[in-house]
Enzyme design. Sequence first.
Site, PDB file in Angstrom:
ATOM      1  N   CYS A  12       0.842  -1.201   0.000  1.00 48.34           N
ATOM      2  CA  CYS A  12       0.000   0.000   0.000  1.00 48.34           C
ATOM      3  C   CYS A  12       0.880   1.255   0.000  1.00 48.34           C
ATOM      4  O   CYS A  12       1.617   1.480  -0.947  1.00 48.34           O
ATOM      5  CB  CYS A  12      -0.985  -0.041   1.160  1.00 48.34           C
ATOM      6  SG  CYS A  12      -2.340   1.170   0.976  1.00 48.34           S
ATOM      7  N   HIS A  39      -3.690  -4.762  -0.195  1.00 46.74           N
ATOM      8  CA  HIS A  39      -3.255  -5.325   1.085  1.00 46.74           C
ATOM      9  C   HIS A  39      -3.348  -6.848   1.027  1.00 46.74           C
ATOM     10  O   HIS A  39      -4.435  -7.400   1.220  1.00 46.74           O
ATOM     11  CB  HIS A  39      -4.142  -4.821   2.224  1.00 46.74           C
ATOM     12  CG  HIS A  39      -3.916  -3.395   2.590  1.00 46.74           C
ATOM     13  ND1 HIS A  39      -2.976  -3.009   3.516  1.00 46.74           N
ATOM     14  CD2 HIS A  39      -4.511  -2.257   2.152  1.00 46.74           C
ATOM     15  CE1 HIS A  39      -3.004  -1.688   3.647  1.00 46.74           C
ATOM     16  NE2 HIS A  39      -3.920  -1.207   2.823  1.00 46.74           N
ATOM     17  N   GLU A  73      -2.404  -8.899   3.237  1.00 51.48           N
ATOM     18  CA  GLU A  73      -2.745  -9.394   4.578  1.00 51.48           C
ATOM     19  C   GLU A  73      -4.230  -9.286   4.870  1.00 51.48           C
ATOM     20  O   GLU A  73      -4.722  -9.880   5.838  1.00 51.48           O
ATOM     21  CB  GLU A  73      -1.934  -8.647   5.641  1.00 51.48           C
ATOM     22  CG  GLU A  73      -2.411  -7.249   5.995  1.00 51.48           C
ATOM     23  CD  GLU A  73      -2.021  -6.174   5.006  1.00 51.48           C
ATOM     24  OE1 GLU A  73      -2.291  -4.997   5.271  1.00 51.48           O
ATOM     25  OE2 GLU A  73      -1.441  -6.508   3.946  1.00 51.48           O
TER      26      GLU A  73
END
Length: 204
Positions: free
Chosen positions: A80, A185, A187
């Site tokens: 990001c 992202h 994650e």
Amino acid sequence: MIAILDYGIGNLGSIKNMLNKIGAETVIADSIKEIEQADKLILPGVGSFDNGMRCLREKEFDKVIIEQVCDNKKPILGICLGMQMLGRKSEEGEEKGLDLIPFDNKRFSFADDGLKVPHMGWNYVDIINRENNLVKDIEDKQRYYFVHSYHAVCDSRENVLMTCDYGYKFAAAVINGNIYGTQFHPEKSHNFGMKLLENFSKEC
């Protein structure tokens, strides 16, 4: 050992938890020594470009990143804002980026007023370079989670690994040798993101 850089901003815990699930050895690194001892680096980030770069420089992480990545050829993954800081600069601010990949960050600008900024939520990506290990065994049209108002505009298509369409095509992931970045992202992207992080930990 993968060092997740702690310079005051970013989803450190979420990234560490995801990497732990795939069996990667990690450390949340808040010192230069921990960065130097790691085999790979992850540069997370949320918020504004200028604040991110100032936080990096206050801890002198900018210098050690460049040293470890350019001189020692350690792989790094920017996520990001962390990806945006791998470039030269951003329309969001005045600070200089790390200049590790030749691109500038531009704000989304649409003729269609119906599209909102920031670009937020799940979106599909297209893989441009299938030979790169970061996308090994990842199928086309995977969905990832985005939250951003600015995006990378690369000087060369060779530095674009993935694209996404939001009003127009933009670089969703970038590469330059051992340097990787994702605007999304991983994650927060469930199994799709887990596979990408697994590739970074094992293949890159």
